[in-house]
Design an enzyme around this catalytic site. Sequence first.
Site, PDB file in Angstrom:
ATOM      1  N   GLY A 210     -12.348  94.424 -50.174  1.00 14.18           N
ATOM      2  CA  GLY A 210     -12.616  95.455 -51.174  1.00 14.18           C
ATOM      3  C   GLY A 210     -14.097  95.620 -51.413  1.00 14.18           C
ATOM      4  O   GLY A 210     -14.521  95.987 -52.513  1.00 14.18           O
ATOM      5  N   ASP A 232     -11.864  97.390 -46.371  1.00 16.75           N
ATOM      6  CA  ASP A 232     -11.543  98.302 -47.465  1.00 16.75           C
ATOM      7  C   ASP A 232     -10.672  99.425 -46.917  1.00 16.75           C
ATOM      8  O   ASP A 232     -10.459  99.552 -45.706  1.00 16.75           O
ATOM      9  CB  ASP A 232     -12.807  98.852 -48.124  1.00 16.75           C
ATOM     10  CG  ASP A 232     -12.630  99.002 -49.637  1.00 16.75           C
ATOM     11  OD1 ASP A 232     -11.569  99.504 -50.063  1.00 16.75           O
ATOM     12  OD2 ASP A 232     -13.547  98.627 -50.389  1.00 16.75           O
ATOM     13  N   MET A 253      -5.685  95.035 -47.998  1.00 19.96           N
ATOM     14  CA  MET A 253      -5.697  93.594 -48.270  1.00 19.96           C
ATOM     15  C   MET A 253      -4.314  93.036 -48.550  1.00 19.96           C
ATOM     16  O   MET A 253      -4.089  91.833 -48.467  1.00 19.96           O
ATOM     17  CB  MET A 253      -6.627  93.288 -49.448  1.00 19.96           C
ATOM     18  CG  MET A 253      -6.227  93.944 -50.743  1.00 19.96           C
ATOM     19  SD  MET A 253      -7.493  93.678 -52.034  1.00 19.96           S
ATOM     20  CE  MET A 253      -6.860  94.715 -53.348  1.00 19.96           C
ATOM     21  N   LYS A 266     -15.293  90.032 -54.883  1.00 15.37           N
ATOM     22  CA  LYS A 266     -16.129  90.302 -56.042  1.00 15.37           C
ATOM     23  C   LYS A 266     -15.483  91.364 -56.913  1.00 15.37           C
ATOM     24  O   LYS A 266     -15.339  92.515 -56.511  1.00 15.37           O
ATOM     25  CB  LYS A 266     -17.536  90.771 -55.619  1.00 15.37           C
ATOM     26  CG  LYS A 266     -18.475  90.963 -56.821  1.00 15.37           C
ATOM     27  CD  LYS A 266     -19.778  91.643 -56.436  1.00 15.37           C
ATOM     28  CE  LYS A 266     -19.627  93.134 -56.343  1.00 15.37           C
ATOM     29  NZ  LYS A 266     -19.418  93.799 -57.660  1.00 15.37           N
ATOM     30  N   HIS A 270      -9.318  91.112 -60.875  1.00 14.96           N
ATOM     31  CA  HIS A 270      -9.045  91.568 -62.242  1.00 14.96           C
ATOM     32  C   HIS A 270      -8.464  92.976 -62.279  1.00 14.96           C
ATOM     33  O   HIS A 270      -8.025  93.434 -63.331  1.00 14.96           O
ATOM     34  CB  HIS A 270     -10.308  91.466 -63.114  1.00 14.96           C
ATOM     35  CG  HIS A 270     -11.328  92.537 -62.880  1.00 14.96           C
ATOM     36  ND1 HIS A 270     -12.282  92.872 -63.814  1.00 14.96           N
ATOM     37  CD2 HIS A 270     -11.568  93.343 -61.808  1.00 14.96           C
ATOM     38  CE1 HIS A 270     -13.049  93.834 -63.338  1.00 14.96           C
ATOM     39  NE2 HIS A 270     -12.640  94.130 -62.131  1.00 14.96           N
TER      40      HIS A 270
END
Length: 362
Positions: A210, A232, A253, A266, A270
């Site tokens: 990502g 990505d 992913m 990174k 979340h």
Amino acid sequence: MELMTKAKNFESHDLLQAQEQLWNHIFLYLKSMSLKCAVELGIPDVIHNHGGSIAHPELLAALSLPPSRSPHLRRLMRMLTHSGFFATRRSRGSGDEEEEEEEDVYLLTPLSYLLVNDNNSLSLSPFVLAMLDPYLVDPSSSMSSWFRSCERTPFQMVNGWGFWDMAGRDGKLNRIFNDGMASDGRFVMDVVVKEHGDVFLGVTSLVDVGGGIGAAARAIAETFEIRCSVLDLPHVVENIAADGVVEFVAGNMFDRIPPADAVFLKWILHDWNDDECVRILRRCKEAILENKKGGKVIIIDIVVDLEKANEIELLFDSLMMMLCGSFERNEKEWRKIFREAGFSNYKIMPVLGVRSIIELYP
């Protein structure tokens, strides 16, 4: 009736102070919009290019604003100075000595320096514009309707698509979001490579999952001579020209991550709920085991401190709720998904302000 009786027992100054606090919450958005305005006008760049300070008339001229906007620009700068984005001092003008008046002179501060684009690879202006774009801001005005709905997120309720689906469909959202994430990547990786580069010791290959347009991966590759690739979605990487520093791989992913000594995440996890994070982390484990060198997963993300959670953590948690239907995690919640994904050990280093570096081992 009982509540009204209790309210009458409050002192007038307490109620007036409460009203001021209420007003502060009501009108706080104007501080954000003033910041956005300054970035869009290019005020930090103008002051920087003028040697770090500029008088009000010169700023008006440099921005090519009509003279009628002079008092309004002064009010904007007063707000931004009060907020700490700029400093100000008074200086005499260049007119006749008897008629000259003192003029405001605006100066950069460390805060506004972060918004300078000219020769400043650490500029966070793209991040400001991404986070304050109507696409990301507008869903916040529909939170009460969302609570009564069955939609997954306020973003989806307002736009008809989830955030990631919308980014794949709308070129503007895709561009501003990836530019914003790239600016954050350059900023945080400048700290990581200078002060915490030991997390990359022994790593010869790394895949940034990502990783957008490759800002973080490029910083790692150029500093440590690690072979780096970015995984990505096709709409993110399809138009990025190869530069020989970072390889770009179109993929998902959730399906497969290319093998490497280390997998880098990174501000990725979340964005997703626990089940989705476990799926991602299992793919990470497969990638580092497939490389047959042991390996590890390197995560940069927020770890909420339950004892003293700060306001930034709570604000990001609200943002995740609105955009992605996810949340910011405390250590116990991180440990849960690590174990479910089959990892044996981890180490959390709270060294990046509100974010931490997490090393995760199979």
